[in-house]
Each structure stands twice: as C-alpha cells, then as structure tokens.
Design a protein around this motif. Structure first.
Motif, PDB file in Angstrom:
ATOM      1  N   LEU A 144       0.802  -1.221   0.000  1.00  0.00           N
ATOM      2  CA  LEU A 144       0.000   0.000   0.000  1.00  0.00           C
ATOM      3  C   LEU A 144       0.836   1.273   0.000  1.00  0.00           C
ATOM      4  CD1 LEU A 144      -2.739  -0.950   2.622  1.00  0.00           C
ATOM      5  CD2 LEU A 144      -3.210  -0.200   0.279  1.00  0.00           C
ATOM      6  N   LYS A 145       0.307   2.298  -0.657  1.00  0.00           N
ATOM      7  CA  LYS A 145       0.852   3.639  -0.491  1.00  0.00           C
ATOM      8  C   LYS A 145       0.602   4.106   0.944  1.00  0.00           C
ATOM      9  CE  LYS A 145      -0.395   5.142  -5.194  1.00  0.00           C
ATOM     10  NZ  LYS A 145      -1.282   6.072  -5.956  1.00  0.00           N
ATOM     11  N   LYS A 146       1.350   5.065   1.401  1.00  0.00           N
ATOM     12  CA  LYS A 146       1.067   5.665   2.707  1.00  0.00           C
ATOM     13  C   LYS A 146      -0.330   6.270   2.672  1.00  0.00           C
ATOM     14  CE  LYS A 146       2.833   8.880   6.159  1.00  0.00           C
ATOM     15  NZ  LYS A 146       3.900   9.847   6.519  1.00  0.00           N
ATOM     16  N   GLY A 147      -1.127   5.949   3.659  1.00  0.00           N
ATOM     17  CA  GLY A 147      -2.509   6.414   3.690  1.00  0.00           C
ATOM     18  C   GLY A 147      -3.467   5.519   2.926  1.00  0.00           C
ATOM     19  N   GLY A 148      -2.933   4.471   2.288  1.00  0.00           N
ATOM     20  CA  GLY A 148      -3.775   3.545   1.539  1.00  0.00           C
ATOM     21  C   GLY A 148      -4.686   2.729   2.445  1.00  0.00           C
ATOM     22  N   ILE A 149      -5.753   2.215   1.879  1.00  0.00           N
ATOM     23  CA  ILE A 149      -6.801   1.529   2.641  1.00  0.00           C
ATOM     24  C   ILE A 149      -6.683   0.009   2.488  1.00  0.00           C
ATOM     25  CG2 ILE A 149      -9.299   1.122   2.726  1.00  0.00           C
ATOM     26  CD1 ILE A 149      -9.659   4.067   1.926  1.00  0.00           C
ATOM     27  N   PHE A 150      -6.873  -0.688   3.605  1.00  0.00           N
ATOM     28  CA  PHE A 150      -7.010  -2.141   3.593  1.00  0.00           C
ATOM     29  C   PHE A 150      -8.352  -2.494   4.218  1.00  0.00           C
ATOM     30  CE2 PHE A 150      -5.954  -6.280   5.918  1.00  0.00           C
ATOM     31  CZ  PHE A 150      -6.330  -7.065   4.845  1.00  0.00           C
ATOM     32  N   ILE A 151      -9.138  -3.266   3.493  1.00  0.00           N
ATOM     33  CA  ILE A 151     -10.453  -3.716   3.958  1.00  0.00           C
ATOM     34  C   ILE A 151     -10.504  -5.229   3.831  1.00  0.00           C
ATOM     35  CG2 ILE A 151     -12.945  -3.665   3.523  1.00  0.00           C
ATOM     36  CD1 ILE A 151     -12.513  -0.844   2.306  1.00  0.00           C
ATOM     37  N   PHE A 152     -10.954  -5.900   4.891  1.00  0.00           N
ATOM     38  CA  PHE A 152     -11.124  -7.345   4.770  1.00  0.00           C
ATOM     39  C   PHE A 152     -12.386  -7.799   5.489  1.00  0.00           C
ATOM     40  CE2 PHE A 152      -8.945  -7.406   8.905  1.00  0.00           C
ATOM     41  CZ  PHE A 152      -9.597  -8.432   9.584  1.00  0.00           C
ATOM     42  N   SER A 153     -12.908  -8.929   5.025  1.00  0.00           N
ATOM     43  CA  SER A 153     -13.990  -9.604   5.737  1.00  0.00           C
ATOM     44  C   SER A 153     -13.612 -11.068   5.893  1.00  0.00           C
ATOM     45  CB  SER A 153     -15.316  -9.479   4.973  1.00  0.00           C
ATOM     46  OG  SER A 153     -15.276 -10.192   3.746  1.00  0.00           O
ATOM     47  N   TRP A 154     -14.151 -11.674   6.942  1.00  0.00           N
ATOM     48  CA  TRP A 154     -13.909 -13.097   7.180  1.00  0.00           C
ATOM     49  C   TRP A 154     -14.997 -13.618   8.109  1.00  0.00           C
ATOM     50  CZ3 TRP A 154     -12.127 -17.136   5.107  1.00  0.00           C
ATOM     51  CH2 TRP A 154     -11.828 -18.283   5.837  1.00  0.00           C
ATOM     52  N   GLU A 155     -15.127 -14.934   8.158  1.00  0.00           N
ATOM     53  CA  GLU A 155     -16.096 -15.526   9.075  1.00  0.00           C
ATOM     54  C   GLU A 155     -15.837 -15.022  10.492  1.00  0.00           C
ATOM     55  OE1 GLU A 155     -17.284 -19.842   8.825  1.00  0.00           O
ATOM     56  OE2 GLU A 155     -16.192 -19.876  10.739  1.00  0.00           O
ATOM     57  N   HIS A 156     -16.896 -14.596  11.157  1.00  0.00           N
ATOM     58  CA  HIS A 156     -16.738 -14.073  12.508  1.00  0.00           C
ATOM     59  C   HIS A 156     -16.170 -15.158  13.425  1.00  0.00           C
ATOM     60  CE1 HIS A 156     -17.603 -12.290  16.404  1.00  0.00           C
ATOM     61  NE2 HIS A 156     -17.760 -11.139  15.763  1.00  0.00           N
ATOM     62  N   PRO A 157     -15.180 -14.814  14.263  1.00  0.00           N
ATOM     63  CA  PRO A 157     -14.519 -15.817  15.104  1.00  0.00           C
ATOM     64  C   PRO A 157     -15.450 -16.597  16.036  1.00  0.00           C
ATOM     65  CG  PRO A 157     -13.194 -13.837  15.031  1.00  0.00           C
ATOM     66  CD  PRO A 157     -14.484 -13.512  14.333  1.00  0.00           C
ATOM     67  N   LEU A 158     -16.614 -16.063  16.350  1.00  0.00           N
ATOM     68  CA  LEU A 158     -17.544 -16.790  17.203  1.00  0.00           C
ATOM     69  C   LEU A 158     -18.333 -17.845  16.444  1.00  0.00           C
ATOM     70  CD1 LEU A 158     -19.156 -14.119  19.568  1.00  0.00           C
ATOM     71  CD2 LEU A 158     -17.880 -16.153  20.263  1.00  0.00           C
ATOM     72  N   TYR A 159     -18.475 -17.660  15.123  1.00  0.00           N
ATOM     73  CA  TYR A 159     -19.473 -18.442  14.401  1.00  0.00           C
ATOM     74  C   TYR A 159     -19.200 -19.944  14.432  1.00  0.00           C
ATOM     75  CZ  TYR A 159     -23.158 -19.511  11.140  1.00  0.00           C
ATOM     76  OH  TYR A 159     -24.309 -20.025  10.579  1.00  0.00           O
ATOM     77  N   SER A 160     -17.978 -20.354  14.158  1.00  0.00           N
ATOM     78  CA  SER A 160     -17.680 -21.788  14.115  1.00  0.00           C
ATOM     79  C   SER A 160     -17.526 -22.400  15.503  1.00  0.00           C
ATOM     80  CB  SER A 160     -16.405 -22.050  13.306  1.00  0.00           C
ATOM     81  OG  SER A 160     -15.280 -21.519  13.976  1.00  0.00           O
ATOM     82  N   ARG A 161     -17.391 -21.558  16.516  1.00  0.00           N
ATOM     83  CA  ARG A 161     -17.240 -22.057  17.881  1.00  0.00           C
ATOM     84  C   ARG A 161     -18.585 -22.416  18.514  1.00  0.00           C
ATOM     85  NH1 ARG A 161     -12.813 -18.347  17.289  1.00  0.00           N
ATOM     86  NH2 ARG A 161     -10.992 -18.893  18.561  1.00  0.00           N
ATOM     87  N   ILE A 162     -19.663 -21.937  17.912  1.00  0.00           N
ATOM     88  CA  ILE A 162     -20.996 -22.146  18.475  1.00  0.00           C
ATOM     89  C   ILE A 162     -21.826 -23.005  17.533  1.00  0.00           C
ATOM     90  CG2 ILE A 162     -23.138 -21.008  19.174  1.00  0.00           C
ATOM     91  CD1 ILE A 162     -21.465 -18.642  20.082  1.00  0.00           C
ATOM     92  N   GLY A 163     -22.422 -24.041  18.067  1.00  0.00           N
ATOM     93  CA  GLY A 163     -23.266 -24.918  17.270  1.00  0.00           C
ATOM     94  C   GLY A 163     -24.736 -24.673  17.538  1.00  0.00           C
ATOM     95  N   ASN A 164     -25.578 -25.169  16.644  1.00  0.00           N
ATOM     96  CA  ASN A 164     -27.022 -25.027  16.783  1.00  0.00           C
ATOM     97  C   ASN A 164     -27.650 -26.415  16.650  1.00  0.00           C
ATOM     98  OD1 ASN A 164     -29.695 -24.305  16.799  1.00  0.00           O
ATOM     99  ND2 ASN A 164     -29.655 -23.279  14.820  1.00  0.00           N
ATOM    100  N   LYS A 165     -28.130 -26.953  17.756  1.00  0.00           N
ATOM    101  CA  LYS A 165     -28.766 -28.268  17.738  1.00  0.00           C
ATOM    102  C   LYS A 165     -30.183 -28.144  18.269  1.00  0.00           C
ATOM    103  CE  LYS A 165     -28.175 -33.086  19.075  1.00  0.00           C
ATOM    104  NZ  LYS A 165     -27.316 -34.075  19.769  1.00  0.00           N
ATOM    105  N   ASP A 166     -31.131 -28.389  17.379  1.00  0.00           N
ATOM    106  CA  ASP A 166     -32.549 -28.302  17.734  1.00  0.00           C
ATOM    107  C   ASP A 166     -32.902 -26.943  18.326  1.00  0.00           C
ATOM    108  OD1 ASP A 166     -32.874 -30.977  16.936  1.00  0.00           O
ATOM    109  OD2 ASP A 166     -32.271 -31.694  18.913  1.00  0.00           O
ATOM    110  N   GLY A 167     -32.303 -25.901  17.754  1.00  0.00           N
ATOM    111  CA  GLY A 167     -32.618 -24.541  18.187  1.00  0.00           C
ATOM    112  C   GLY A 167     -31.884 -24.076  19.417  1.00  0.00           C
ATOM    113  N   VAL A 168     -30.998 -24.913  19.954  1.00  0.00           N
ATOM    114  CA  VAL A 168     -30.233 -24.534  21.144  1.00  0.00           C
ATOM    115  C   VAL A 168     -28.793 -24.246  20.743  1.00  0.00           C
ATOM    116  CG1 VAL A 168     -29.418 -25.266  23.415  1.00  0.00           C
ATOM    117  CG2 VAL A 168     -31.688 -25.961  22.619  1.00  0.00           C
ATOM    118  N   LEU A 169     -28.301 -23.046  21.077  1.00  0.00           N
ATOM    119  CA  LEU A 169     -26.940 -22.648  20.745  1.00  0.00           C
ATOM    120  C   LEU A 169     -26.003 -23.053  21.871  1.00  0.00           C
ATOM    121  CD1 LEU A 169     -27.576 -19.060  19.299  1.00  0.00           C
ATOM    122  CD2 LEU A 169     -27.452 -21.230  18.074  1.00  0.00           C
TER     123      LEU A 169
END
Length: 247
Positions: free
Chosen positions: A139-164
């Motif tokens: 990047l140039k000085k002052g340049g922008i970096f944007i990223f997205s990724w799976e939220h760190p909580l998402y894979s740590r929490i399961g959903n079984k019969d509506g219960v997280l």
C-alpha cells in the motif's frame, strides 16, 4: 506451512467451480451488510486495487465496473486464477493476476496500491503477521485495507434443535480442518482482538469494525440447512468486517 498450503491449494482447485461467483463484492459475507450500505471503499475511480484471495475474479469485476484504474489479484488456486482470467479477459483496465499464497510476494510492487482488500479469504493464511506485513508493504502511505472473514464466534458455536452451545473455547486459536468442506481444508481461528492487534502491530490504523448481520425472508430459505444459517445469524454474526489505513 508447505503441507498446509499444498492441501488448501488442492482443495480450492477442486472446489473452484462450486464457489464460482459466490459472495463477491458488493457482498462482504453471508447475511452481512453490503458495500452499497457501508460505503467503505468510496469512489474507486482511477485507483489501483489489489485483491488478496481473488477467487473467480468477481470482486475485481465489481471494481472494473466502478472504473478502478488497475486490477490486481492473487490466489493460491491455479483453477481460480484461470476462472478469474477468463472473467476479466475483456477488461479495458490492466489486469494482473498471480497464482500465489498470500504469505509470499509473487512480484507485486511496494508502496503502489491505493486499496488492498480481501473478501472472505484472510482466514486461509498460514501466517497472519506475514500476510499483514506484506499487505502493508504493497500500500501507499494512507492507503486503505479492507477485509472480511467468518466471525470468530461463528464456528465455535453450534445449533442443535434450536439450542446454541459452545463447541470450543473462544480463547482457542490456531489451525483447524473446517467441517463444512467436502475435502480437507485448513483454516485459521483467531479472536477479534488478535486481528485488531496484528493490524496495529503491522502499521495500520483501524477505522471501522463491523459485526452487524442482515437477513430477509429469502435468506431464511436460501440458508436453510447450510453452514451459514438464518437461525444462527439471528444470534451470532456470520461476518467480521474491518477497514483500516496504512500509517
């Protein structure tokens, strides 16, 4: 690291067609706010952009349509680069694509880009610090970096019969074989604070951190019995989005 990269390269070569054009810009991730709402990039006309984990090239196509000056991308998968090359072959702007892991500079110029971005790809890195150091150097000085990724909580929490329920501790970090893939796929699990601190340590100033979710009636049907489900998204964000700037 070489073994993980080789494994992931093979997995992506096999999965490329299945993920063709899935969730590119203006989308940041499933059931997450879009660029049309967030306006993190602003006007990209006449700017040089680099896509880290460019996949099938659809996010670069989005930049092409918004008249970015130069389109650059890298991806670990040979198949993805082939698909992106075909998709962008009639672009009026210069297009330069590299088959390379994000931990390695395959010949990209330093202090050159106005914007570097990574849409749902950063968690594939085998070395977060090295990847962010590379991005900062592009990047140039002052340049922008944007990223997205799976939220760190998402894979740590399961959903079984509506219960997280927690399947593993939020504090646990490191590599893991993602259960949603048809073949072995090694991704990295980090906490939100790890991303933020690594960005700061590698010369970035944080401007926005977004954990919001968006869904519609269509999403309830579209994401039924998938990895990203409407039921979980109502309680847990699917996507982490960060915008920062090179100091």
């Amino acid at each position: 690291m070489v073994n993980v990269l080789s494994t992931n390269k093979q997995s992506w070569d096999e999965a490329a067609e299945r993920f063709f054009g899935r969730n590119p810009l203006p989308e940041y991730g499933p059931m997450a706010p879009c660029e049309d709402e967030l306006n993190l990039f602003g006007d990209v006309k006449n700017l040089k952009v680099l896509d880290i984990g460019c996949g099938s090239g659809h996010s670069l196509q989005y930049m092409k349509e918004r008249e970015a000056a130069e389109l650059w991308g890298l991806d670990l998968s040979k198949k993805q680069i082939e698909l992106a090359t075909t998709l962008l072959e009639n672009s009026a702007q210069p297009v330069r694509l590299f088959e390379s892991p994000m931990e390695v500079n395959p010949g990209l110029p330093y202090d050159y880009y106005d914007i570097v971005y990574s849409i749902f790809a950063i968690g594939w890195t085998t070395n977060l610090e090295k990847t962010l150091a590379n991005i900062n150097s592009y990047l140039k000085k002052g340049g922008i970096f944007i990223f997205s990724w799976e939220h760190p909580l998402y894979s740590r929490i399961g959903n079984k019969d509506g219960v997280l329920t927690f399947g593993k501790s939020y504090h646990e970090e490191g590599s893991y074989d993602h259960e949603a893939w048809n073949s072995t796929a090694i991704m990295q699990q980090f906490r939100v604070s790890t991303y933020i601190n690594a960005l700061v340590d590698n010369g970035f100033q944080i401007e926005r951190v977004i954990e919001d979710a968006r869904w519609s009636e269509e999403d309830a049907q579209r994401h039924e019995k998938r990895w990203y489900t409407y039921e979980k998204a109502k309680a847990i964000p699917t996507t982490l989005i960060v915008k920062c700037r090179k100091l």
